[in-house]
Design a protein around this motif. Sequence first.
Motif, short mmCIF file in Angstrom:
data_model
loop_
_atom_site.label_atom_id
_atom_site.label_comp_id
_atom_site.label_asym_id
_atom_site.label_seq_id
_atom_site.Cartn_x
_atom_site.Cartn_y
_atom_site.Cartn_z
N LEU A 194 0.82 -1.20 0.00
CA LEU A 194 0.00 0.00 0.00
C LEU A 194 0.86 1.27 0.00
O LEU A 194 0.50 2.27 -0.61
N LYS A 215 -4.83 5.65 3.57
CA LYS A 215 -5.97 5.42 4.46
C LYS A 215 -6.21 3.93 4.65
O LYS A 215 -6.53 3.46 5.76
N GLN A 216 -6.08 3.17 3.57
CA GLN A 216 -6.26 1.72 3.69
C GLN A 216 -5.17 1.11 4.56
O GLN A 216 -5.43 0.21 5.36
N ALA A 217 -3.95 1.61 4.40
CA ALA A 217 -2.85 1.12 5.23
C ALA A 217 -3.14 1.38 6.71
O ALA A 217 -2.83 0.55 7.57
N LEU A 219 -6.15 1.66 8.02
CA LEU A 219 -7.23 0.75 8.42
C LEU A 219 -6.66 -0.61 8.77
O LEU A 219 -7.09 -1.26 9.74
N ASP A 220 -5.68 -1.05 8.00
CA ASP A 220 -5.06 -2.35 8.25
C ASP A 220 -4.19 -2.32 9.50
O ASP A 220 -4.17 -3.27 10.28
N GLN A 221 -3.43 -1.20 9.66
CA GLN A 221 -2.53 -1.06 10.80
C GLN A 221 -2.64 0.36 11.35
O GLN A 221 -1.92 1.27 10.91
N ASP A 224 0.46 2.56 12.08
CA ASP A 224 1.44 2.77 11.01
C ASP A 224 1.79 4.27 10.92
O ASP A 224 1.10 5.05 10.26
#
Length: 330
Positions: A194, A215-217, A219-221, A224
């Motif tokens: 990502l 933003k997706q990164a 959501l995953d972590q 981060d």
Amino acid sequence: MSSPGYRPTPAAASQLNLRGAVDLSTLRRPASPPASPPAAPPGGTAAAPPATDDAGTAPLRVDANESNFQDLVQLSAQIPVLFLLWSRYAPESPAVLDAVERVVLTYGGRLVLAAADVDAFPQLAQAFQVDAVPTAVAVIKGQPVPLFQGPADDAQIGSLMEELLKVAAANGVTGTIGDGGPAQDAGPAPLPPLHQAAIDAIEAGDYAAAAAAYKQALLDQPADADAKAGLAQVELMARLESLSARAAESLRELAATEPDNLEAQLGVADLDVSGGHIEDAFNRIISFIGRNFGPERDTARIRLLELFEVVGSSDERVAKARHGLARVLF
């Protein structure tokens, strides 16, 4: 383990500012440094030829010029880069340059010397706000660290290098050039997918896609930190992208006449951060928060926290601004 931070670094010497200028355009390139510093191109300044370490495997001294300046600044994320600004017209320059090179060579690849002839590369002296040579300025993670100006002997330079390496280590910059160092590695570790997608989108000028990837990164972590900083920087880039010089001037005039106009104050704060006027930007928003209440106050607070991410949480100006924010909030 987090990926390399995406702190902005100057794209050209004229954009480096000792007040901490943030050249957001350089997010178009990955922050990972090259495996070894670039050698001076053919036809470079004869008085400052590149040198190699004892093993002859990697240059520990290079000539700083417009073509390799960006690479040297990026390298500073891995190894402290010492810029020695000199001139053949300054009698003390050759001796100081030789002394700095001797000292740098004793550190076994933990430092890189970038010799900058200000006669051939005058933009660098302006960028570092240097009014006399010789002058030494180190760069760590793209941030300048003034060292000394004028004559200095080996002992004095060595003492400064010890302190410089302590500062570098505190910021996670501990790489080496030469045998066993990063210069012989296969290359920098790949970015998480990502993060790479965000960098690719920035390269294509698609800030919305880059923001979506960060933003997706998150959501995953959620922890981060690099994704959080990258998102703040990309969103700032997007806000500034369509702002012309005339519009920026009008925005500043509006902010001056309407101190409680939220959008004007936030817009000028963006301009100040991108231009290196970090404290001005922070103080502008903190003053607005101190005068206002309700939703606008919270909007301003959130923007200020985003700008903290852009500048970097370890920056002393961020720490100072956090105290100022606490005073007006509580």
